[in-house]
Design a protein around this motif. Structure first.
Motif, PDB file in Angstrom:
ATOM      1  N   ARG A  56       0.838  -1.209   0.000  1.00  0.00           N
ATOM      2  CA  ARG A  56       0.000   0.000   0.000  1.00  0.00           C
ATOM      3  C   ARG A  56       0.866   1.250   0.000  1.00  0.00           C
ATOM      4  O   ARG A  56       0.507   2.253  -0.592  1.00  0.00           O
ATOM      5  CB  ARG A  56      -0.938   0.027   1.234  1.00  0.00           C
ATOM      6  CG  ARG A  56      -1.894  -1.126   1.360  1.00  0.00           C
ATOM      7  CD  ARG A  56      -2.595  -1.443   0.097  1.00  0.00           C
ATOM      8  NE  ARG A  56      -3.695  -0.547  -0.212  1.00  0.00           N
ATOM      9  CZ  ARG A  56      -4.264  -0.448  -1.415  1.00  0.00           C
ATOM     10  NH1 ARG A  56      -3.811  -1.150  -2.425  1.00  0.00           N
ATOM     11  NH2 ARG A  56      -5.272   0.365  -1.616  1.00  0.00           N
ATOM     12  N   LYS A  59       2.247   1.723  -3.468  1.00  0.00           N
ATOM     13  CA  LYS A  59       1.236   2.239  -4.400  1.00  0.00           C
ATOM     14  C   LYS A  59       0.789   3.656  -4.041  1.00  0.00           C
ATOM     15  O   LYS A  59      -0.075   4.230  -4.708  1.00  0.00           O
ATOM     16  CB  LYS A  59       0.002   1.325  -4.366  1.00  0.00           C
ATOM     17  CG  LYS A  59       0.006   0.234  -5.426  1.00  0.00           C
ATOM     18  CD  LYS A  59      -1.384  -0.379  -5.528  1.00  0.00           C
ATOM     19  CE  LYS A  59      -1.524  -1.275  -6.733  1.00  0.00           C
ATOM     20  NZ  LYS A  59      -2.839  -1.900  -6.797  1.00  0.00           N
ATOM     21  N   ARG A  61      -0.978   4.467  -1.433  1.00  0.00           N
ATOM     22  CA  ARG A  61      -2.302   4.474  -0.788  1.00  0.00           C
ATOM     23  C   ARG A  61      -2.203   4.749   0.712  1.00  0.00           C
ATOM     24  O   ARG A  61      -3.137   5.191   1.332  1.00  0.00           O
ATOM     25  CB  ARG A  61      -3.008   3.125  -0.987  1.00  0.00           C
ATOM     26  CG  ARG A  61      -3.208   2.746  -2.439  1.00  0.00           C
ATOM     27  CD  ARG A  61      -4.293   3.608  -3.073  1.00  0.00           C
ATOM     28  NE  ARG A  61      -4.784   3.030  -4.300  1.00  0.00           N
ATOM     29  CZ  ARG A  61      -4.568   3.545  -5.521  1.00  0.00           C
ATOM     30  NH1 ARG A  61      -3.875   4.647  -5.661  1.00  0.00           N
ATOM     31  NH2 ARG A  61      -5.067   2.944  -6.586  1.00  0.00           N
ATOM     32  N   SER A 123     -22.141 -15.393   6.156  1.00  0.00           N
ATOM     33  CA  SER A 123     -22.769 -15.048   4.883  1.00  0.00           C
ATOM     34  C   SER A 123     -24.241 -15.408   4.869  1.00  0.00           C
ATOM     35  O   SER A 123     -24.992 -14.910   4.040  1.00  0.00           O
ATOM     36  CB  SER A 123     -22.097 -15.816   3.745  1.00  0.00           C
ATOM     37  OG  SER A 123     -20.774 -15.419   3.612  1.00  0.00           O
ATOM     38  N   HIS A 144     -22.013  -8.115   8.161  1.00  0.00           N
ATOM     39  CA  HIS A 144     -21.577  -8.910   7.010  1.00  0.00           C
ATOM     40  C   HIS A 144     -20.724  -8.085   6.036  1.00  0.00           C
ATOM     41  O   HIS A 144     -21.231  -7.156   5.395  1.00  0.00           O
ATOM     42  CB  HIS A 144     -22.826  -9.466   6.294  1.00  0.00           C
ATOM     43  CG  HIS A 144     -22.510 -10.348   5.142  1.00  0.00           C
ATOM     44  ND1 HIS A 144     -23.288 -10.421   4.014  1.00  0.00           N
ATOM     45  CD2 HIS A 144     -21.482 -11.224   4.932  1.00  0.00           C
ATOM     46  CE1 HIS A 144     -22.767 -11.278   3.169  1.00  0.00           C
ATOM     47  NE2 HIS A 144     -21.670 -11.779   3.694  1.00  0.00           N
TER      48      HIS A 144
HETATM   49  N1  3HC Z   1      -7.356  -8.352  -1.483  1.00  0.00           N
HETATM   50  C1  3HC Z   1      -7.116  -7.055  -1.176  1.00  0.00           C
HETATM   51  N2  3HC Z   1      -7.136  -6.085  -2.105  1.00  0.00           N
HETATM   52  C2  3HC Z   1      -7.404  -6.463  -3.367  1.00  0.00           C
HETATM   53  C3  3HC Z   1      -7.678  -7.797  -3.750  1.00  0.00           C
HETATM   54  C4  3HC Z   1      -7.650  -8.756  -2.722  1.00  0.00           C
HETATM   55  N3  3HC Z   1      -7.908 -10.037  -2.962  1.00  0.00           N
HETATM   56  N4  3HC Z   1      -7.918  -7.841  -5.076  1.00  0.00           N
HETATM   57  C5  3HC Z   1      -7.800  -6.580  -5.526  1.00  0.00           C
HETATM   58  N5  3HC Z   1      -7.500  -5.747  -4.503  1.00  0.00           N
HETATM   59  C6  3HC Z   1      -7.322  -4.299  -4.578  1.00  0.00           C
HETATM   60  C7  3HC Z   1      -6.089  -3.907  -5.379  1.00  0.00           C
HETATM   61  O1  3HC Z   1      -4.967  -3.808  -4.529  1.00  0.00           O
HETATM   62  C8  3HC Z   1      -6.513  -2.571  -5.919  1.00  0.00           C
HETATM   63  O2  3HC Z   1      -6.385  -1.582  -4.924  1.00  0.00           O
HETATM   64  P1  3HC Z   1      -5.999  -0.075  -5.298  1.00  0.00           P
HETATM   65  O3  3HC Z   1      -6.855   0.346  -6.432  1.00  0.00           O
HETATM   66  O4  3HC Z   1      -6.262   0.722  -4.072  1.00  0.00           O
HETATM   67  O5  3HC Z   1      -4.576  -0.100  -5.665  1.00  0.00           O
HETATM   68  C9  3HC Z   1      -8.010  -2.717  -6.175  1.00  0.00           C
HETATM   69  O6  3HC Z   1      -8.438  -3.788  -5.318  1.00  0.00           O
HETATM   70  C10 3HC Z   1      -8.315  -3.072  -7.603  1.00  0.00           C
HETATM   71  O7  3HC Z   1      -7.594  -4.256  -7.914  1.00  0.00           O
HETATM   72  P2  3HC Z   1      -7.071  -4.656  -9.359  1.00  0.00           P
HETATM   73  O8  3HC Z   1      -6.825  -3.415 -10.153  1.00  0.00           O
HETATM   74  O9  3HC Z   1      -5.945  -5.613  -9.186  1.00  0.00           O
HETATM   75  O10 3HC Z   1      -8.212  -5.553  -9.977  1.00  0.00           O
HETATM   76  P3  3HC Z   1      -9.681  -5.186 -10.307  1.00  0.00           P
HETATM   77  O11 3HC Z   1      -9.857  -3.755 -10.686  1.00  0.00           O
HETATM   78  O12 3HC Z   1     -10.089  -6.255 -11.248  1.00  0.00           O
HETATM   79  O13 3HC Z   1     -10.476  -5.394  -8.919  1.00  0.00           O
HETATM   80  C11 3HC Z   1     -11.807  -6.660  -7.494  1.00  0.00           C
HETATM   81  C12 3HC Z   1     -10.497  -6.602  -8.256  1.00  0.00           C
HETATM   82  C13 3HC Z   1     -11.844  -5.543  -6.450  1.00  0.00           C
HETATM   83  C14 3HC Z   1     -11.881  -7.997  -6.787  1.00  0.00           C
HETATM   84  C15 3HC Z   1     -12.973  -6.448  -8.513  1.00  0.00           C
HETATM   85  O14 3HC Z   1     -12.841  -7.383  -9.547  1.00  0.00           O
HETATM   86  C16 3HC Z   1     -14.342  -6.586  -7.905  1.00  0.00           C
HETATM   87  O15 3HC Z   1     -14.874  -5.656  -7.319  1.00  0.00           O
HETATM   88  N6  3HC Z   1     -14.949  -7.809  -8.069  1.00  0.00           N
HETATM   89  C17 3HC Z   1     -16.253  -8.093  -7.533  1.00  0.00           C
HETATM   90  C18 3HC Z   1     -16.131  -8.495  -6.094  1.00  0.00           C
HETATM   91  C19 3HC Z   1     -17.459  -8.754  -5.472  1.00  0.00           C
HETATM   92  O16 3HC Z   1     -18.503  -8.742  -6.091  1.00  0.00           O
HETATM   93  N7  3HC Z   1     -17.447  -9.044  -4.158  1.00  0.00           N
HETATM   94  C20 3HC Z   1     -18.624  -9.387  -3.410  1.00  0.00           C
HETATM   95  C21 3HC Z   1     -18.739 -10.867  -3.423  1.00  0.00           C
HETATM   96  S1  3HC Z   1     -20.141 -11.435  -2.528  1.00  0.00           S
HETATM   97  C22 3HC Z   1     -19.581 -11.643  -0.965  1.00  0.00           C
HETATM   98  O17 3HC Z   1     -18.459 -11.411  -0.644  1.00  0.00           O
HETATM   99  C23 3HC Z   1     -20.576 -12.111   0.013  1.00  0.00           C
HETATM  100  C24 3HC Z   1     -20.097 -13.339   0.725  1.00  0.00           C
HETATM  101  O18 3HC Z   1     -21.019 -13.634   1.759  1.00  0.00           O
HETATM  102  C25 3HC Z   1     -19.966 -14.520  -0.222  1.00  0.00           C
END
Ligand code: 3HC
Length: 291
Positions: A56, A59, A61, A123, A144
């Motif tokens: 972080r 980057k 942040r 969940s 949650h």
């Molecule tokens: N852990 C921590 N941070 C992460 C991460 C992870 N696994 N994956 C990505 N990030 C961060 C990156 O560091 C980056 O941060 P920054 O912009 O501050 O530098 C930011 O997220 C964006 O990451 P990327 O550019 O690498 O990748 P994407 O733009 O593709 O984003 C994502 C990745 C945030 C996972 C995006 O694809 C997303 O929002 N996906 C949908 C996730 C979703 O719907 N979640 C809800 C699921 S339902 C749930 O959780 C309920 C449960 O009960 C099942």
């Protein structure tokens, strides 16, 4: 209790959700203890913190000082008494098994101060199913978070019939202090808001793949390119866990009796084969290094 009185937060479970909820709280100024019964999970969560915070800073942040302060505010342990003893607020994020959660809440009720609020990040398990093992029903609710918890802004706060309005209010305010946007559910419903909506999308996507209308990859492409979702439903199931999808679907099916919630044969096949998604190295997609 007022939200200003919450200084020490205990997060139970050092898995993907628990470790990220804990680290997020530490970044936002809380003193945090993240606990797991498994030493290897404790070590994994601590290693994640060591890799995440410098990332972080790199980057831009967080400043070096902010990262250092967050690292100093968080500790890891496998000792429940030590983790929960001094906590003002507990977030339980252990495995999604009702018997385990009940056992954990029984222990927490014994260990924690009388005014400590006990929240579950489950969940799909509503706190009504757990609360009777405690002597503080008015201080128990669902809180949650979403995966990845360091990134996703929403927190669902679910007020059970036993939860006092004061507790619900404190949890809402606490979520804001953790940098999140909370929504309050005034009634307990299975799947809460988001998972009910998400399950509908994922179920339909899975049935379409099962009928061989299109491949999971093409369905993901359709959803990302047409609806603007950051991930398609199959990629997202791999992130959150196909086993969890199955458990939520079964809970909804048992609760409502509505066959639309019945997991499709493809989901059952994945779960039977142990292909749970990223965490097992294979789900709808293969993951060489990301476990
Ligand atoms: N852990 C921590 N941070 C992460 C991460 C992870 N696994 N994956 C990505 N990030 C961060 C990156 O560091 C980056 O941060 P920054 O912009 O501050 O530098 C930011 O997220 C964006 O990451 P990327 O550019 O690498 O990748 P994407 O733009 O593709 O984003 C994502 C990745 C945030 C996972 C995006 O694809 C997303 O929002 N996906 C949908 C996730 C979703 O719907 N979640 C809800 C699921 S339902 C749930 O959780 C309920 C449960 O009960 C099942």
């Amino acid at each position: 209790m007022r939200v200003e009185e919450i200084k020490k937060v205990c997060v139970l479970g050092c898995g993907n959700m628990g470790s990220q909820i804990a680290l997020n709280a530490a970044i936002h100024g809380f003193e945090v203890i993240n606990m797991d019964v498994k030493e290897e999970m404790v070590a994994k969560a601590s290693a994640f913190k060591d890799q995440y915070l410098p990332g972080r800073v790199q980057k831009g942040r967080l400043t070096e000082e902010q990262a250092k302060a967050a690292a100093q505010r968080i500790s890891y342990t496998s000792d429940l008494e030590k983790a929960a003893g001094g906590a003002d607020f507990v977030i339980e994020a252990v495995l999604e098994r009702l018997d385990l959660k009940r056992q954990v809440f029984r222990e927490l009720d014994r260990i924690c101060k009388p005014d400590t609020i006990l929240a579950t990040n489950s969940s799909f398990i509503i706190s009504s199913k757990i609360v009777d093992v405690t002597k503080r029903p008015e201080k128990v609710c669902n809180m949650h978070f979403f995966n990845p918890a360091l990134v996703m802004e929403l927190v669902e706060v679910v007020q059970g019939p036993h939860t006092s309005p004061e507790t619900a209010n404190v949890v809402m305010e606490l979520a804001k202090k953790m940098g999140k946007t909370p929504v309050l559910l005034k009634k307990e419903v299975y799947g809460f808001l988001v998972n009910r909506i998400l399950m509908a999308l994922m179920d339909e996507a899975t049935w379409l793949a099962d009928m061989k209308v299109a491949s999971p990859e093409d369905i993901d492409t359709a959803v990302t390119k047409a609806l603007g979702h950051p991930m398609g439903p199959f990629r997202l199931m791999d992130l959150t866990g196909i086993d969890l999808h199955y458990d939520i679907a079964m809970e909804l099916y048992r609760d409502t009796g509505d066959p639309k919630h019945k997991p499709s044969p493809l989901i059952v096949e994945k779960v039977t084969k142990g292909e749970f998604g990223r965490k097992s190295g294979k789900g709808w997609y293969e993951y060489k290094e990301q476990k």
